[in-house]
Design a protein around this motif. Structure first.
Motif, PDB file in Angstrom:
ATOM      1  N   GLU A   1       0.808  -1.209   0.000  1.00  0.00           N
ATOM      2  CA  GLU A   1       0.000   0.000   0.000  1.00  0.00           C
ATOM      3  C   GLU A   1       0.850   1.272   0.000  1.00  0.00           C
ATOM      4  O   GLU A   1       0.546   2.229  -0.696  1.00  0.00           O
ATOM      5  CB  GLU A   1      -0.918  -0.008   1.221  1.00  0.00           C
ATOM      6  N   GLU A   2       1.920   1.294   0.765  1.00  0.00           N
ATOM      7  CA  GLU A   2       2.771   2.478   0.868  1.00  0.00           C
ATOM      8  C   GLU A   2       4.233   2.165   0.575  1.00  0.00           C
ATOM      9  O   GLU A   2       5.134   2.715   1.201  1.00  0.00           O
ATOM     10  CB  GLU A   2       2.642   3.099   2.260  1.00  0.00           C
ATOM     11  N   LEU A   3       4.470   1.277  -0.375  1.00  0.00           N
ATOM     12  CA  LEU A   3       5.827   0.877  -0.735  1.00  0.00           C
ATOM     13  C   LEU A   3       5.869   0.603  -2.229  1.00  0.00           C
ATOM     14  O   LEU A   3       4.980  -0.067  -2.758  1.00  0.00           O
ATOM     15  CB  LEU A   3       6.209  -0.378   0.048  1.00  0.00           C
ATOM     16  N   GLY A   4       6.872   1.123  -2.907  1.00  0.00           N
ATOM     17  CA  GLY A   4       6.950   0.900  -4.345  1.00  0.00           C
ATOM     18  C   GLY A   4       8.323   1.217  -4.901  1.00  0.00           C
ATOM     19  O   GLY A   4       9.180   1.801  -4.239  1.00  0.00           O
ATOM     20  N   THR A   5       8.525   0.806  -6.142  1.00  0.00           N
ATOM     21  CA  THR A   5       9.758   1.065  -6.871  1.00  0.00           C
ATOM     22  C   THR A   5       9.432   1.954  -8.058  1.00  0.00           C
ATOM     23  O   THR A   5       8.487   1.686  -8.794  1.00  0.00           O
ATOM     24  CB  THR A   5      10.382  -0.266  -7.339  1.00  0.00           C
ATOM     25  N   LEU A   6      10.226   2.994  -8.237  1.00  0.00           N
ATOM     26  CA  LEU A   6      10.061   3.902  -9.368  1.00  0.00           C
ATOM     27  C   LEU A   6      11.157   3.638 -10.390  1.00  0.00           C
ATOM     28  O   LEU A   6      12.335   3.637 -10.055  1.00  0.00           O
ATOM     29  CB  LEU A   6      10.160   5.352  -8.911  1.00  0.00           C
ATOM     30  N   GLN A   7      10.749   3.411 -11.623  1.00  0.00           N
ATOM     31  CA  GLN A   7      11.682   3.249 -12.725  1.00  0.00           C
ATOM     32  C   GLN A   7      11.528   4.481 -13.602  1.00  0.00           C
ATOM     33  O   GLN A   7      10.437   4.769 -14.097  1.00  0.00           O
ATOM     34  CB  GLN A   7      11.361   1.979 -13.507  1.00  0.00           C
ATOM     35  N   VAL A   8      12.618   5.229 -13.796  1.00  0.00           N
ATOM     36  CA  VAL A   8      12.565   6.512 -14.496  1.00  0.00           C
ATOM     37  C   VAL A   8      13.430   6.428 -15.754  1.00  0.00           C
ATOM     38  O   VAL A   8      14.586   6.023 -15.698  1.00  0.00           O
ATOM     39  CB  VAL A   8      13.068   7.655 -13.585  1.00  0.00           C
ATOM     40  N   ARG A   9      12.853   6.848 -16.862  1.00  0.00           N
ATOM     41  CA  ARG A   9      13.552   6.796 -18.151  1.00  0.00           C
ATOM     42  C   ARG A   9      13.738   8.206 -18.683  1.00  0.00           C
ATOM     43  O   ARG A   9      12.823   9.010 -18.688  1.00  0.00           O
ATOM     44  CB  ARG A   9      12.724   5.966 -19.136  1.00  0.00           C
ATOM     45  N   VAL A  36      18.484   4.298 -17.440  1.00  0.00           N
ATOM     46  CA  VAL A  36      17.228   4.063 -16.735  1.00  0.00           C
ATOM     47  C   VAL A  36      17.574   4.058 -15.251  1.00  0.00           C
ATOM     48  O   VAL A  36      18.404   3.284 -14.801  1.00  0.00           O
ATOM     49  CB  VAL A  36      16.592   2.718 -17.150  1.00  0.00           C
ATOM     50  N   LEU A  37      16.954   4.951 -14.493  1.00  0.00           N
ATOM     51  CA  LEU A  37      17.227   5.053 -13.064  1.00  0.00           C
ATOM     52  C   LEU A  37      16.126   4.343 -12.292  1.00  0.00           C
ATOM     53  O   LEU A  37      14.938   4.577 -12.546  1.00  0.00           O
ATOM     54  CB  LEU A  37      17.324   6.517 -12.642  1.00  0.00           C
ATOM     55  N   ILE A  38      16.521   3.494 -11.361  1.00  0.00           N
ATOM     56  CA  ILE A  38      15.558   2.731 -10.578  1.00  0.00           C
ATOM     57  C   ILE A  38      15.709   3.109  -9.115  1.00  0.00           C
ATOM     58  O   ILE A  38      16.787   2.973  -8.540  1.00  0.00           O
ATOM     59  CB  ILE A  38      15.747   1.221 -10.774  1.00  0.00           C
ATOM     60  N   MET A  39      14.627   3.574  -8.544  1.00  0.00           N
ATOM     61  CA  MET A  39      14.581   3.916  -7.127  1.00  0.00           C
ATOM     62  C   MET A  39      13.835   2.787  -6.419  1.00  0.00           C
ATOM     63  O   MET A  39      12.615   2.777  -6.377  1.00  0.00           O
ATOM     64  CB  MET A  39      13.888   5.270  -6.942  1.00  0.00           C
ATOM     65  N   HIS A  40      14.606   1.832  -5.900  1.00  0.00           N
ATOM     66  CA  HIS A  40      14.035   0.624  -5.310  1.00  0.00           C
ATOM     67  C   HIS A  40      13.387   0.906  -3.965  1.00  0.00           C
ATOM     68  O   HIS A  40      13.925   1.639  -3.140  1.00  0.00           O
ATOM     69  CB  HIS A  40      15.124  -0.434  -5.092  1.00  0.00           C
ATOM     70  N   CYS A  41      12.253   0.284  -3.725  1.00  0.00           N
ATOM     71  CA  CYS A  41      11.644   0.131  -2.397  1.00  0.00           C
ATOM     72  C   CYS A  41      11.461   1.442  -1.645  1.00  0.00           C
ATOM     73  O   CYS A  41      11.873   1.566  -0.489  1.00  0.00           O
ATOM     74  CB  CYS A  41      12.471  -0.845  -1.570  1.00  0.00           C
ATOM     75  N   ILE A  42      10.832   2.404  -2.260  1.00  0.00           N
ATOM     76  CA  ILE A  42      10.591   3.699  -1.629  1.00  0.00           C
ATOM     77  C   ILE A  42       9.337   3.607  -0.762  1.00  0.00           C
ATOM     78  O   ILE A  42       8.300   3.119  -1.215  1.00  0.00           O
ATOM     79  CB  ILE A  42      10.387   4.795  -2.677  1.00  0.00           C
ATOM     80  N   GLU A  43       9.459   4.084   0.469  1.00  0.00           N
ATOM     81  CA  GLU A  43       8.283   4.201   1.316  1.00  0.00           C
ATOM     82  C   GLU A  43       7.535   5.470   0.922  1.00  0.00           C
ATOM     83  O   GLU A  43       8.152   6.504   0.685  1.00  0.00           O
ATOM     84  CB  GLU A  43       8.684   4.268   2.787  1.00  0.00           C
ATOM     85  N   TYR A  44       6.233   5.394   0.830  1.00  0.00           N
ATOM     86  CA  TYR A  44       5.385   6.510   0.415  1.00  0.00           C
ATOM     87  C   TYR A  44       5.836   7.058  -0.939  1.00  0.00           C
ATOM     88  O   TYR A  44       6.254   8.215  -1.052  1.00  0.00           O
ATOM     89  CB  TYR A  44       5.371   7.613   1.480  1.00  0.00           C
ATOM     90  N   PRO A  45       5.741   6.270  -1.996  1.00  0.00           N
ATOM     91  CA  PRO A  45       6.263   6.681  -3.306  1.00  0.00           C
ATOM     92  C   PRO A  45       5.395   7.689  -4.048  1.00  0.00           C
ATOM     93  O   PRO A  45       5.787   8.171  -5.103  1.00  0.00           O
ATOM     94  CB  PRO A  45       6.335   5.361  -4.073  1.00  0.00           C
ATOM     95  N   ARG A  46       4.235   8.027  -3.523  1.00  0.00           N
ATOM     96  CA  ARG A  46       3.351   8.960  -4.228  1.00  0.00           C
ATOM     97  C   ARG A  46       3.978  10.350  -4.365  1.00  0.00           C
ATOM     98  O   ARG A  46       3.833  11.000  -5.392  1.00  0.00           O
ATOM     99  CB  ARG A  46       2.006   9.074  -3.511  1.00  0.00           C
ATOM    100  N   ARG A  47       4.664  10.827  -3.335  1.00  0.00           N
ATOM    101  CA  ARG A  47       5.266  12.167  -3.389  1.00  0.00           C
ATOM    102  C   ARG A  47       6.318  12.275  -4.487  1.00  0.00           C
ATOM    103  O   ARG A  47       6.253  13.197  -5.313  1.00  0.00           O
ATOM    104  CB  ARG A  47       5.847  12.532  -2.020  1.00  0.00           C
ATOM    105  N   PRO A  48       7.313  11.370  -4.564  1.00  0.00           N
ATOM    106  CA  PRO A  48       8.260  11.496  -5.686  1.00  0.00           C
ATOM    107  C   PRO A  48       7.595  11.275  -7.041  1.00  0.00           C
ATOM    108  O   PRO A  48       7.984  11.905  -8.027  1.00  0.00           O
ATOM    109  CB  PRO A  48       9.327  10.437  -5.399  1.00  0.00           C
TER     110      PRO A  48
END
Length: 176
Positions: free
Chosen positions: A138-146, A153-165
């Motif tokens: 629910e509040e954990l995710g990985t962002l893959q940015v191209r 390709v930049l990967i931001m693994h396992c971010i808590e509260y990923p909605r803000r970024p």
């Protein structure tokens, strides 16, 4: 100066920030998620370790019977790789976790990581073409940015509260 931080840590030092750059978000990965993000590889490594261990036992027996000592050495590199998959990568990820950090400024996206040698990668916000949020809970995710052509390709693994970024990245894409 920063607006929003995640996790329970003190603010992260970013020596590569320029004088006119404003830090909008910074965070670190969740430790358990970051460590076990490749759990499927570890599970395969356990199966491979058992198989290579059995092969090693057979090789030692054959070497004793045939008198060919090299038969016992053949499975050794495979066993080493299997052990790395089973537990080595988990230990390495846990040791690296403390050195991993992510940040979004008003000008670029910054990622810092490295087990032995620190590496920092940045991507100007105007070069970002798309990103994908892969939820892990629910509040954990990985962002893959191209970025654009030739950008990593930049990967931001396992971010808590990923909605803000994700909101900041979406705003940067719309501002183009």
């Amino acid at each position: 100066m920063f607006m929003d931080t995640d996790n329970r840590t003190t603010p992260i030092s970013w020596p590569s920030l320029q004088a006119d750059e404003l830090l909008q978000w910074e965070g670190r990965p969740a430790p358990r998620c970051y460590t076990f993000r490749q759990w499927r590889h570890a599970l395969f490594g356990l199966v491979l370790t058992a198989t290579c261990g059995f092969w090693m036992v057979l090789g030692v027996q054959q070497a004793a019977e045939q008198g060919w000592p090299w038969l016992a050495w053949i499975p050794l590199p495979f066993l080493g790789y299997a052990l790395w998959l089973a537990c080595g990568q988990l230990v390495a990820a846990r040791l690296e976790w403390d050195r991993v950090a992510y940040a979004i400024t008003d000008q670029r996206l910054l990622l810092r990581r490295g087990l032995w040698r620190m590496r920092e990668v940045s991507l100007p916000l105007e070069r970002i073409t798309w990103f994908r949020l892969q939820p892990h809970g629910e509040e954990l995710g990985t962002l893959q940015v191209r970025g654009g052509e030739g950008d990593p390709v930049l990967i931001m693994h396992c971010i808590e509260y990923p909605r803000r970024p994700a909101e900041l990245l979406e705003k940067a894409i719309k501002a183009k």
